[in-house]
Design a protein around this motif. Structure first.
Motif, PDB file in Angstrom:
ATOM      1  N   UNK A  33       0.763  -1.239   0.000  1.00 47.38           N
ATOM      2  CA  UNK A  33       0.000   0.000   0.000  1.00 47.38           C
ATOM      3  C   UNK A  33       0.794   1.289   0.000  1.00 47.38           C
ATOM      4  N   UNK A  34       2.048   1.261   0.384  1.00 51.20           N
ATOM      5  CA  UNK A  34       2.841   2.493   0.422  1.00 51.20           C
ATOM      6  C   UNK A  34       3.621   2.732  -0.866  1.00 51.20           C
ATOM      7  N   UNK A  35       3.452   1.874  -1.832  1.00 49.11           N
ATOM      8  CA  UNK A  35       4.182   2.011  -3.103  1.00 49.11           C
ATOM      9  C   UNK A  35       3.451   2.954  -4.050  1.00 49.11           C
ATOM     10  N   UNK A  36       4.212   3.800  -4.730  1.00 48.73           N
ATOM     11  CA  UNK A  36       3.641   4.700  -5.723  1.00 48.73           C
ATOM     12  C   UNK A  36       3.014   3.908  -6.865  1.00 48.73           C
ATOM     13  N   UNK A  37       1.860   4.355  -7.333  1.00 46.09           N
ATOM     14  CA  UNK A  37       1.220   3.755  -8.493  1.00 46.09           C
ATOM     15  C   UNK A  37       0.454   2.481  -8.246  1.00 46.09           C
ATOM     16  N   UNK A  38       0.423   2.001  -7.005  1.00 48.17           N
ATOM     17  CA  UNK A  38      -0.289   0.753  -6.695  1.00 48.17           C
ATOM     18  C   UNK A  38      -1.739   1.055  -6.346  1.00 48.17           C
ATOM     19  N   UNK A  39      -2.648   0.288  -6.934  1.00 46.92           N
ATOM     20  CA  UNK A  39      -4.062   0.322  -6.571  1.00 46.92           C
ATOM     21  C   UNK A  39      -4.446  -1.081  -6.147  1.00 46.92           C
TER      22      UNK A  39
END
Length: 68
Positions: A33-39
């Motif tokens: 959840x803290x990664x950029x671009x992840x949904x």
């Protein structure tokens, strides 16, 4: 439930028990959840139609679309 990337889901899983699916969703928030671009999307499949129940992005946090 899916974890999306621009070219499509990177990870997908299916659970018949709502509580288990919600637990998996929350677990994926902790891992990805803290990664950029992840949904991360928790979907309900009813008769071949898929509706989002919850989504998560780093930018917006958790959005509850409807209760299961």
């Amino acid at each position: 439930m899916t974890g999306n990337r621009p070219s499509g889901p990177a990870v997908e899983g299916t659970w018949t028990d709502h509580e288990v699916a919600l637990e998996k969703f929350r677990g994926w928030l902790g891992v990805h959840g803290s990664r950029d671009g992840v949904t991360i999307v928790l979907l309900e499949d009813t008769g071949g139609e898929r509706e989002p129940l919850r989504t998560w992005t780093k930018e917006r946090g958790e959005v509850i679309h409807r209760a299961a």
